[in-house]
Design a protein around this motif. Sequence first.
Motif, short mmCIF file in Angstrom:
data_model
loop_
_atom_site.label_atom_id
_atom_site.label_comp_id
_atom_site.label_asym_id
_atom_site.label_seq_id
_atom_site.Cartn_x
_atom_site.Cartn_y
_atom_site.Cartn_z
N VAL A 11 0.92 -1.18 -0.10
CA VAL A 11 -0.06 0.05 -0.07
C VAL A 11 0.98 1.28 0.14
CG1 VAL A 11 -1.86 1.10 1.26
CG2 VAL A 11 -1.77 -1.28 1.45
N ALA A 12 0.54 2.10 -0.92
CA ALA A 12 1.38 3.51 -1.15
C ALA A 12 0.37 4.54 0.00
CB ALA A 12 1.36 3.94 -2.28
N PRO A 13 0.99 5.57 0.50
CA PRO A 13 0.28 6.40 1.21
C PRO A 13 -0.56 7.37 0.54
CG PRO A 13 2.35 7.22 0.87
CD PRO A 13 2.40 5.82 0.40
N LEU A 14 -0.29 7.37 -0.74
CA LEU A 14 -1.18 8.30 -1.88
C LEU A 14 -1.04 7.87 -3.29
CD1 LEU A 14 -2.20 11.23 -2.32
CD2 LEU A 14 -0.14 11.91 -2.87
N TYR A 15 -2.35 7.85 -3.86
CA TYR A 15 -2.79 7.55 -5.16
C TYR A 15 -3.50 8.86 -5.95
CZ TYR A 15 -1.86 2.77 -3.54
OH TYR A 15 -1.41 1.51 -2.94
N LEU A 16 -2.95 9.19 -7.05
CA LEU A 16 -3.47 10.11 -8.02
C LEU A 16 -4.00 9.41 -9.19
CD1 LEU A 16 -4.54 12.77 -8.56
CD2 LEU A 16 -2.18 13.43 -9.34
N LEU A 37 1.32 16.21 6.23
CA LEU A 37 1.13 14.99 6.70
C LEU A 37 1.65 14.03 5.84
CD1 LEU A 37 -0.67 13.11 8.42
CD2 LEU A 37 -2.47 13.32 6.90
N ILE A 38 1.45 13.97 4.58
CA ILE A 38 2.06 13.04 3.57
C ILE A 38 3.50 12.97 3.98
CG2 ILE A 38 2.16 11.88 1.57
CD1 ILE A 38 -0.34 13.42 1.07
N GLN A 39 4.20 14.25 3.92
CA GLN A 39 5.91 14.19 3.85
C GLN A 39 6.31 13.64 5.35
OE1 GLN A 39 6.31 18.23 3.37
NE2 GLN A 39 6.92 18.10 1.06
N LYS A 86 3.12 16.37 -7.31
CA LYS A 86 4.57 16.27 -7.36
C LYS A 86 4.87 15.10 -6.07
CE LYS A 86 9.43 17.96 -6.93
NZ LYS A 86 9.86 16.96 -5.72
N LEU A 87 4.09 15.42 -4.92
CA LEU A 87 4.38 14.27 -3.79
C LEU A 87 3.76 13.10 -4.17
CD1 LEU A 87 5.29 14.70 -0.99
CD2 LEU A 87 2.88 15.17 -0.30
N ALA A 88 2.77 13.23 -5.09
CA ALA A 88 2.11 11.63 -5.61
C ALA A 88 3.06 11.08 -6.23
CB ALA A 88 0.76 12.10 -6.34
N HIS A 89 3.84 11.95 -7.00
CA HIS A 89 4.85 11.07 -7.94
C HIS A 89 5.95 10.57 -7.06
CE1 HIS A 89 3.94 11.68 -12.24
NE2 HIS A 89 3.59 12.77 -11.75
N ASP A 90 6.29 11.49 -5.98
CA ASP A 90 7.59 11.03 -5.17
C ASP A 90 7.19 9.90 -4.04
OD1 ASP A 90 9.02 12.90 -6.41
OD2 ASP A 90 8.60 14.40 -4.91
N LYS A 91 6.04 9.96 -3.49
CA LYS A 91 5.70 9.27 -2.65
C LYS A 91 4.58 8.16 -2.60
CE LYS A 91 7.84 11.52 0.93
NZ LYS A 91 8.57 11.04 2.09
N GLY A 92 4.01 8.28 -3.93
CA GLY A 92 3.06 7.20 -4.22
C GLY A 92 2.95 6.87 -5.57
N HIS A 93 1.70 6.77 -6.37
CA HIS A 93 1.65 6.49 -7.61
C HIS A 93 0.72 7.49 -8.14
CE1 HIS A 93 3.50 2.70 -7.26
NE2 HIS A 93 2.79 2.30 -6.25
N VAL A 94 1.02 7.77 -9.39
CA VAL A 94 0.24 8.84 -10.11
C VAL A 94 -0.18 7.83 -11.45
CG1 VAL A 94 0.09 10.84 -12.03
CG2 VAL A 94 1.30 11.11 -9.63
N VAL A 95 -1.50 7.90 -11.92
CA VAL A 95 -1.91 6.93 -12.86
C VAL A 95 -2.59 7.89 -13.79
CG1 VAL A 95 -3.53 5.03 -13.57
CG2 VAL A 95 -2.26 5.01 -11.46
N GLU A 96 -1.98 8.09 -15.33
CA GLU A 96 -2.71 8.91 -16.12
C GLU A 96 -3.59 8.27 -16.99
OE1 GLU A 96 -1.11 11.84 -19.59
OE2 GLU A 96 -0.16 11.61 -17.84
N ARG A 97 -4.82 8.31 -17.23
CA ARG A 97 -5.72 7.81 -18.06
C ARG A 97 -6.43 8.76 -18.98
NH1 ARG A 97 -7.79 2.40 -16.71
NH2 ARG A 97 -6.58 2.35 -18.65
N LYS A 98 -5.78 9.51 -19.87
CA LYS A 98 -6.11 10.26 -20.78
C LYS A 98 -6.67 9.73 -22.18
CE LYS A 98 -4.19 14.30 -21.30
NZ LYS A 98 -3.21 15.36 -21.53
N VAL A 99 -7.65 10.25 -22.89
CA VAL A 99 -7.98 9.85 -23.91
C VAL A 99 -7.94 10.83 -24.88
CG1 VAL A 99 -10.09 8.59 -25.45
CG2 VAL A 99 -9.55 8.09 -23.13
N ALA A 100 -7.39 10.81 -26.25
CA ALA A 100 -7.29 11.71 -27.35
C ALA A 100 -8.60 12.38 -27.56
CB ALA A 100 -6.74 11.17 -28.66
N ALA A 101 -8.92 13.48 -27.75
CA ALA A 101 -10.26 14.37 -27.97
C ALA A 101 -10.67 14.15 -29.27
CB ALA A 101 -10.24 15.81 -27.36
N ARG A 102 -9.63 14.24 -30.14
CA ARG A 102 -9.93 13.97 -31.79
C ARG A 102 -10.31 12.70 -32.01
NH1 ARG A 102 -6.21 17.93 -34.83
NH2 ARG A 102 -4.58 16.51 -34.07
#
Length: 438
Positions: free
Chosen positions: A17-22, A183-185, A209-225
């Motif tokens: 478990v990570a402390p932070l997920y974005l 708190l997260i730091q 930035k903290l999510a990148h350093d301390k947890g996980h960043v999940v990008e779920r983008k979809v092209a608009a065109r």
Amino acid sequence: MSADIDDVLAEAKAGKVAPLYLLWGEEFLVRKGADELVKLLVPDAAMGLNLAVLDAGSPREVAQELATMPLFPGRKVVLVRDPEFLAPKKGKGDALGKAREAWKAGKRKEGARRLLALAARAGWGVEQLDPGKSGAPSVEQWKDELNVDLAEADLAFLKEAAAFCREERISAPEGDTSALVELIQKGVPPGHALVMAASEVDAKNPLVKLAHDKGHVVERKVAARHKDLDLSEIAKEFLAPFKKRLGPGALDELKERIGGNIRLLQSELEKLATYSEGPAIEKTDVAMLVHHAREEEFFELSEALQKRDFRGALHYAEDAMGQGTHALQLLGAVASIVRSLLESHEWLHRYAGGTPPRTAKDVEARVLPRLEAELKGTKRKMPNAWALTFSMKAAAGYERRELLGALVACAEADLALKSSASGKLVIERLLTTVCKGL
């Protein structure tokens, strides 16, 4: 660097478990991913006690909840959906629409707090919300400061919400993220985790930035065109539970039929996976089972107009514009849908005596032979019997004069938009004309 959703879920399933997920990007994918993650982090039996959902919470409130021990031993998760404190000032997302949705759903406090948080981005408080009060920001200021197009319905919502905030003494959620960052730091209690699900984020926000350093960043983008849209990985993800794959040409055919509607993509793939007997879903399966629903990439809008569902059409249009779709694109979609309805209306009266066919077999027997004679010598393809059945039934809900009037309204809307009128207001009036025949 963005993490892969499957890797994040696999870690959670293994108990890491990570402390932070974005999670951020396309709303349906983000919410789906966040829900799957929460279910892995908090077992069903403990969900009612060890899961806290703070959809309109301030960073300080989120920090307090994250630091509080649960009633019973075990892991604790705090889930925040569409956090205003992560959004850029002039976002493409429909923050006002989310506030209004919460309000209409009976979550008045959440809706009011979301609205106040949005206004706070421009430095406005409760006293500036009511558009009828002196000193309230104008429609132009809402557009300039927050990239929000106000329609007539929004003005009534602002007035009502402002009165509610005064009566209930609701203030804007604090936007300062320092308490949560600290708190997260410093370190959250062991086993505690914060899951944030957002449509868009300000890359300069310290929490990102903290999510990148301390947890996980999940990008779920979809092209608009549509031409940039790549659904291959998303399709694999949706088909994985069925142990199925898409055969040659099937994905391209599916993309042409439904565009970038991810919620619909999941639904259609589940249907195809259930129907297909072999390991692969073939292009012919898609052609047979998936209605050619993409009208300028706006399936939900097409469906709403065919049903004369004003609220559904308006909701979709507001959401699309909130995601960055230009009003002229929506106008093009509406015009295309109206022309299709008018054509189906003509065929309905010319070849079916004005009575909607009950089945596709009825269309094949009574309509298609005569229609084929009409289209012979042209470059147009013959419509699918099932699709024509559906479109004729939809067209029967309109009178011919209403559809002709809707086309005139489209031309007037085009002139208004090219004369710098409010896109949101023009589209709202156009949808009123089409759906209500006004």
